[in-house]
Design a protein around this motif. Structure first.
Motif, short mmCIF file in Angstrom:
data_model
loop_
_atom_site.label_atom_id
_atom_site.label_comp_id
_atom_site.label_asym_id
_atom_site.label_seq_id
_atom_site.Cartn_x
_atom_site.Cartn_y
_atom_site.Cartn_z
N GLN A 3 24.73 42.37 48.22
CA GLN A 3 26.02 41.66 48.15
C GLN A 3 26.18 40.40 48.55
O GLN A 3 25.25 39.62 49.22
CB GLN A 3 26.77 42.47 49.22
CG GLN A 3 28.36 42.05 49.21
CD GLN A 3 29.35 42.69 50.04
OE1 GLN A 3 28.73 44.08 50.23
NE2 GLN A 3 30.03 42.15 50.98
N HIS A 7 31.09 40.02 46.41
CA HIS A 7 30.75 40.38 45.02
C HIS A 7 29.55 41.21 45.24
O HIS A 7 28.78 41.00 46.17
CB HIS A 7 30.76 39.35 44.00
CG HIS A 7 32.03 38.49 43.78
ND1 HIS A 7 32.77 38.83 42.69
CD2 HIS A 7 32.75 37.83 44.29
CE1 HIS A 7 33.81 38.21 42.74
NE2 HIS A 7 33.97 37.61 43.91
N LEU A 8 29.60 42.17 44.34
CA LEU A 8 28.16 42.88 44.27
C LEU A 8 26.92 42.50 43.62
O LEU A 8 26.02 42.93 43.71
CB LEU A 8 28.41 44.42 43.83
CG LEU A 8 29.80 45.12 44.68
CD1 LEU A 8 30.18 46.13 43.98
CD2 LEU A 8 29.18 45.63 46.15
N LEU A 9 27.20 41.67 42.67
CA LEU A 9 26.51 41.07 41.85
C LEU A 9 26.34 39.53 42.02
O LEU A 9 27.35 38.96 42.12
CB LEU A 9 26.62 41.35 40.22
CG LEU A 9 26.41 42.80 39.82
CD1 LEU A 9 26.69 42.97 38.34
CD2 LEU A 9 25.25 43.48 40.27
N ALA A 115 35.02 45.23 38.78
CA ALA A 115 34.06 45.96 38.99
C ALA A 115 32.94 45.88 40.03
O ALA A 115 32.26 46.60 40.31
CB ALA A 115 33.57 46.92 37.55
N ASP A 116 32.76 44.59 40.13
CA ASP A 116 31.73 44.10 40.86
C ASP A 116 32.32 43.52 42.30
O ASP A 116 31.60 42.83 43.11
CB ASP A 116 31.03 43.22 40.19
CG ASP A 116 30.06 43.53 39.09
OD1 ASP A 116 29.60 44.84 39.25
OD2 ASP A 116 30.08 43.12 37.83
N ARG A 120 38.31 45.94 45.46
CA ARG A 120 38.81 45.76 44.18
C ARG A 120 40.27 46.23 44.19
O ARG A 120 41.09 45.31 43.59
CB ARG A 120 38.39 46.92 43.12
CG ARG A 120 36.70 47.10 43.06
CD ARG A 120 36.15 48.25 42.19
NE ARG A 120 34.96 48.04 41.97
CZ ARG A 120 34.04 49.02 42.76
NH1 ARG A 120 34.54 49.51 43.52
NH2 ARG A 120 32.56 48.76 42.75
N GLU A 141 37.21 45.07 31.72
CA GLU A 141 35.92 45.41 32.20
C GLU A 141 35.25 46.17 31.45
O GLU A 141 35.63 47.03 30.40
CB GLU A 141 36.33 46.27 33.57
CG GLU A 141 36.97 45.51 34.73
CD GLU A 141 35.80 44.70 35.46
OE1 GLU A 141 34.76 44.80 35.20
OE2 GLU A 141 36.46 43.80 36.13
N TYR A 173 22.75 49.06 38.95
CA TYR A 173 24.29 48.76 39.40
C TYR A 173 24.95 49.72 40.23
O TYR A 173 25.61 49.24 41.30
CB TYR A 173 25.12 48.48 37.98
CG TYR A 173 24.42 47.58 36.93
CD1 TYR A 173 23.77 46.41 37.45
CD2 TYR A 173 24.75 47.71 35.78
CE1 TYR A 173 23.57 45.27 36.52
CE2 TYR A 173 24.41 46.83 34.62
CZ TYR A 173 23.68 45.47 34.91
OH TYR A 173 23.43 45.02 34.06
N THR A 178 28.55 48.90 42.14
CA THR A 178 29.45 48.59 41.03
C THR A 178 30.02 49.90 40.36
O THR A 178 29.15 50.92 40.48
CB THR A 178 28.39 47.92 39.97
OG1 THR A 178 28.07 46.68 40.33
CG2 THR A 178 29.24 47.69 38.72
N ASP A 179 31.39 49.94 40.09
CA ASP A 179 31.90 51.09 39.63
C ASP A 179 31.92 51.24 38.09
O ASP A 179 32.45 50.37 37.47
CB ASP A 179 33.66 50.81 39.99
CG ASP A 179 34.40 52.23 39.77
OD1 ASP A 179 33.69 52.84 38.97
OD2 ASP A 179 35.33 52.26 40.09
N TYR A 182 35.07 52.05 35.95
CA TYR A 182 36.28 51.21 36.41
C TYR A 182 37.34 50.92 35.25
O TYR A 182 38.58 51.02 35.16
CB TYR A 182 35.85 50.02 37.19
CG TYR A 182 37.04 49.31 37.89
CD1 TYR A 182 37.66 50.05 38.97
CD2 TYR A 182 37.60 48.39 36.96
CE1 TYR A 182 38.78 49.24 39.68
CE2 TYR A 182 38.64 47.65 37.95
CZ TYR A 182 39.36 48.38 39.22
OH TYR A 182 40.30 47.53 39.76
#
Length: 264
Positions: A3, A7-9, A115-116, A120, A141, A173, A178-179, A182
């Motif tokens: 993370q 953000h996840l990416l 999504a990342d 959210r 997305e 992902y 990450t969803d 989404y």
């Protein structure tokens, strides 16, 4: 995959630039068509959340003209160059953690952002809050879970390898949070956030040079992570990149879900 901020990416990797360029080349025409549909014009005040690059920001600036305003935010703004100039205001900002960069916007747009984002729900609420009454929100997305194949026509070993690596990317992902589904929930989420006149549309390129460019850029960006986590090997990735360069794999992208609505 770790993370980074909210953000996840991590979009600050050196390899992220070519991927952003490929995303812009493939999806900008669809985004611009939706923005035109929403009526963007001279004097509008716009927030481009999680900009990631200059293509949409520059297009918005031309549309709103000298009497308009475009606030472009991102956790990293090193991508900004000479094309980013007034009426664009560039700010370092985390849509999932920070307060909106103002209120009274006629338009808020985010593409490949929510999504990342870790929070959210907060990010979406922030974008709705930033709108003036009657303002429009457009959120876009990808939905890899809706169409998870790199090659929907899997008729040989090249296509099988492409699909196996796409599954590895999606697994990576998902492990990171990450969803992947989404995009399909956007219409409901926009309605639940209080927006009206909600509509949505999907864009699904089945094969194009843009899909091939995005495939190559994505694998180069996430190659090390795929190998380190045991989801792919260097040999598989090299073979697939060679297949992509040979232009015979009919690569598809995940569907882009665009959803929009108006604040009462």
């Amino acid at each position: 995959m770790t993370q980074t901020d909210g953000h996840l990416l991590d979009s600050r990797q050196p390899e992220a630039g070519p991927r952003h360029d490929a995303l812009a080349a493939l999806f900008d025409p669809t985004t611009f068509r939706h923005l035109e549909r929403l009526g963007i014009g001279s004097g509008w005040r716009c927030w481009e959340a999680g900009a990631g690059g200059a293509s949409v920001v520059s297009w918005l600036a031309k549309k709103v003209g000298p009497t308009g305003r475009v606030v472009a935010t991102d956790t990293d703004t090193s991508w900004a160059g000479p094309a980013v100039r007034p009426p664009v205001e560039l700010r370092v900002h985390d849509v999932g953690a920070d307060a909106p960069p103002g209120e009274g916007f006629d338009l808020v747009h985010a593409r490949f952002v929510l999504a990342d984002v870790v929070d959210r729900e907060q990010a979406l609420q922030s974008m709705v809050k930033a709108l003036r009454p009657g303002g429009r929100l457009l959120v876009e997305e990808a939905d890899p879970a809706l169409q998870p194949l790199a090659c929907p026509d899997e008729h040989g070993p090249e296509q099988h390898l492409a699909n196996r690596l796409r599954a590895a990317l999606c697994e990576s992902y998902a492990r990171n949070g990450t969803d992947l589904g989404y995009g399909r929930r956007l219409p409901r989420l926009l309605r639940e956030a209080g927006l009206r006149q909600v509509e949505a549309e999907a864009y699904f390129p089945v094969t194009s040079s843009g899909c091939a460019a995005l495939e190559s850029a994505t694998l180069r960006q996430y190659r090390q992570r795929l190998v380190e986590t045991g989801l792919a090997t260097d040999q598989d990735i090299d073979r697939h990149l060679a297949n992509v360069a040979a232009d015979g794999t009919d690569l598809a992208s995940a569907p882009l879900i665009s959803a929009w609505g108006r604040k009462p």
